[in-house]
Design a protein around this motif. Sequence first.
Motif, PDB file in Angstrom:
ATOM      1  N   SER A 101       0.892  -1.324  -0.611  1.00  0.00           N
ATOM      2  CA  SER A 101      -0.003  -0.005   0.085  1.00  0.00           C
ATOM      3  C   SER A 101       0.294   1.482  -0.634  1.00  0.00           C
ATOM      4  O   SER A 101       0.421   2.467  -0.709  1.00  0.00           O
ATOM      5  N   GLU A 102       1.586   0.916   0.934  1.00  0.00           N
ATOM      6  CA  GLU A 102       2.657   2.408   1.248  1.00  0.00           C
ATOM      7  C   GLU A 102       3.782   3.318  -0.230  1.00  0.00           C
ATOM      8  O   GLU A 102       3.376   3.764  -0.237  1.00  0.00           O
ATOM      9  N   ASN A 103       4.226   1.487  -0.893  1.00  0.00           N
ATOM     10  CA  ASN A 103       4.780   1.467  -2.665  1.00  0.00           C
ATOM     11  C   ASN A 103       3.255   1.801  -3.444  1.00  0.00           C
ATOM     12  O   ASN A 103       4.401   2.799  -4.585  1.00  0.00           O
ATOM     13  N   LEU A 104       2.306   1.793  -3.325  1.00  0.00           N
ATOM     14  CA  LEU A 104       1.542   1.881  -4.664  1.00  0.00           C
ATOM     15  C   LEU A 104       0.888   3.675  -4.069  1.00  0.00           C
ATOM     16  O   LEU A 104       0.726   4.426  -5.077  1.00  0.00           O
ATOM     17  N   ILE A 105       0.860   4.051  -2.623  1.00  0.00           N
ATOM     18  CA  ILE A 105       0.451   5.262  -2.275  1.00  0.00           C
ATOM     19  C   ILE A 105       1.799   6.325  -3.219  1.00  0.00           C
ATOM     20  O   ILE A 105       1.487   7.322  -4.031  1.00  0.00           O
ATOM     21  N   ALA A 106       2.632   5.511  -3.238  1.00  0.00           N
ATOM     22  CA  ALA A 106       4.140   6.564  -3.343  1.00  0.00           C
ATOM     23  C   ALA A 106       3.983   7.141  -4.943  1.00  0.00           C
ATOM     24  O   ALA A 106       4.441   8.156  -5.779  1.00  0.00           O
ATOM     25  N   MET A 107       3.666   5.859  -5.220  1.00  0.00           N
ATOM     26  CA  MET A 107       3.484   5.758  -7.094  1.00  0.00           C
ATOM     27  C   MET A 107       2.391   7.123  -7.466  1.00  0.00           C
ATOM     28  O   MET A 107       3.019   7.171  -8.711  1.00  0.00           O
ATOM     29  N   LEU A 108       1.164   6.763  -6.537  1.00  0.00           N
ATOM     30  CA  LEU A 108       0.087   7.169  -7.365  1.00  0.00           C
ATOM     31  C   LEU A 108       0.779   8.304  -6.805  1.00  0.00           C
ATOM     32  O   LEU A 108      -0.149   9.548  -7.450  1.00  0.00           O
ATOM     33  N   SER A 164      -3.936  13.732 -10.376  1.00  0.00           N
ATOM     34  CA  SER A 164      -5.357  13.297 -11.048  1.00  0.00           C
ATOM     35  C   SER A 164      -6.063  13.358 -10.302  1.00  0.00           C
ATOM     36  O   SER A 164      -6.017  13.185  -8.510  1.00  0.00           O
ATOM     37  N   LEU A 165      -7.665  13.434 -10.214  1.00  0.00           N
ATOM     38  CA  LEU A 165      -8.878  13.498  -9.180  1.00  0.00           C
ATOM     39  C   LEU A 165      -8.617  11.649  -9.100  1.00  0.00           C
ATOM     40  O   LEU A 165      -9.087  11.156  -7.604  1.00  0.00           O
ATOM     41  N   LYS A 166      -8.903  11.123 -10.019  1.00  0.00           N
ATOM     42  CA  LYS A 166      -8.848   9.316 -10.209  1.00  0.00           C
ATOM     43  C   LYS A 166      -7.452   9.306  -8.457  1.00  0.00           C
ATOM     44  O   LYS A 166      -8.368   8.332  -8.051  1.00  0.00           O
ATOM     45  N   SER A 167      -6.640   9.720  -9.102  1.00  0.00           N
ATOM     46  CA  SER A 167      -5.335   9.108  -8.564  1.00  0.00           C
ATOM     47  C   SER A 167      -5.403   9.732  -6.872  1.00  0.00           C
ATOM     48  O   SER A 167      -5.648   8.655  -5.755  1.00  0.00           O
ATOM     49  N   ILE A 203      -7.562   3.757  -0.543  1.00  0.00           N
ATOM     50  CA  ILE A 203      -5.684   2.780  -0.150  1.00  0.00           C
ATOM     51  C   ILE A 203      -5.678   2.553   1.055  1.00  0.00           C
ATOM     52  O   ILE A 203      -5.159   2.417   2.104  1.00  0.00           O
ATOM     53  N   SER A 204      -5.545   4.196   1.665  1.00  0.00           N
ATOM     54  CA  SER A 204      -5.069   4.959   2.998  1.00  0.00           C
ATOM     55  C   SER A 204      -6.621   4.553   3.967  1.00  0.00           C
ATOM     56  O   SER A 204      -6.121   4.023   5.485  1.00  0.00           O
ATOM     57  N   ASN A 205      -7.548   5.052   3.626  1.00  0.00           N
ATOM     58  CA  ASN A 205      -8.542   3.888   3.894  1.00  0.00           C
ATOM     59  C   ASN A 205      -8.303   2.272   3.792  1.00  0.00           C
ATOM     60  O   ASN A 205      -8.289   2.174   5.618  1.00  0.00           O
ATOM     61  N   LEU A 206      -7.948   1.478   3.867  1.00  0.00           N
ATOM     62  CA  LEU A 206      -7.804   0.409   3.714  1.00  0.00           C
ATOM     63  C   LEU A 206      -6.759  -0.059   4.878  1.00  0.00           C
ATOM     64  O   LEU A 206      -6.306  -0.747   5.943  1.00  0.00           O
ATOM     65  N   VAL A 207      -5.531   0.591   4.607  1.00  0.00           N
ATOM     66  CA  VAL A 207      -4.139   0.961   5.635  1.00  0.00           C
ATOM     67  C   VAL A 207      -4.594   1.116   7.173  1.00  0.00           C
ATOM     68  O   VAL A 207      -4.523   0.441   7.652  1.00  0.00           O
ATOM     69  N   ASN A 208      -5.116   2.248   7.393  1.00  0.00           N
ATOM     70  CA  ASN A 208      -5.642   2.939   8.809  1.00  0.00           C
ATOM     71  C   ASN A 208      -6.663   1.651   9.406  1.00  0.00           C
ATOM     72  O   ASN A 208      -6.699   0.744  10.515  1.00  0.00           O
ATOM     73  N   ARG A 209      -7.994   0.562   8.329  1.00  0.00           N
ATOM     74  CA  ARG A 209      -8.200  -0.551   8.684  1.00  0.00           C
ATOM     75  C   ARG A 209      -7.194  -1.030   9.088  1.00  0.00           C
ATOM     76  O   ARG A 209      -7.722  -1.545  10.632  1.00  0.00           O
TER      77      ARG A 209
END
Length: 128
Positions: free
Chosen positions: A93-100, A105-108, A115-121
């Motif tokens: 998740s951290e790698n994906l967030i860094a890439m995004l 873009s609004l989609k990113s 993804i941040s919500n999933l990591v918080n969970r």
Amino acid sequence: MQKTSVITPDVLYVMKHLYTNSLAKVRADAEVSIENLSLISSIDQTTLKDMESGKQRPSLKVISMYHLLFKTPYEVLFANLCADTHSYLIERSENLIAMLKSSQSLKSKRIIQAISNLVNRLDTDLND
């Protein structure tokens, strides 16, 4: 075409470490011999030893057998697997967030938030 089985170092790690300690420990804590477990389960002693030592991956049926016979929660039997999966998901998740984050873009931004919500969970589940 013949299927070939590929055992990678990752698969060997999983087989060797994720079940080994828990299966062997639960049986030993219950003071049940491998011979008696073999008799009640009709699984060969060598096969049980291989599963407990990590040479062979236990089936879900065997995991369930340890759960039922030794009154061990699945969370205990899968503790190492859950911890490894948790770490993997956080890192991925951290790698994906860094890439995004490189894309504005609004989609990113929505994906990053999801993804941040999933990591918080995951973090909340770990701390509970």
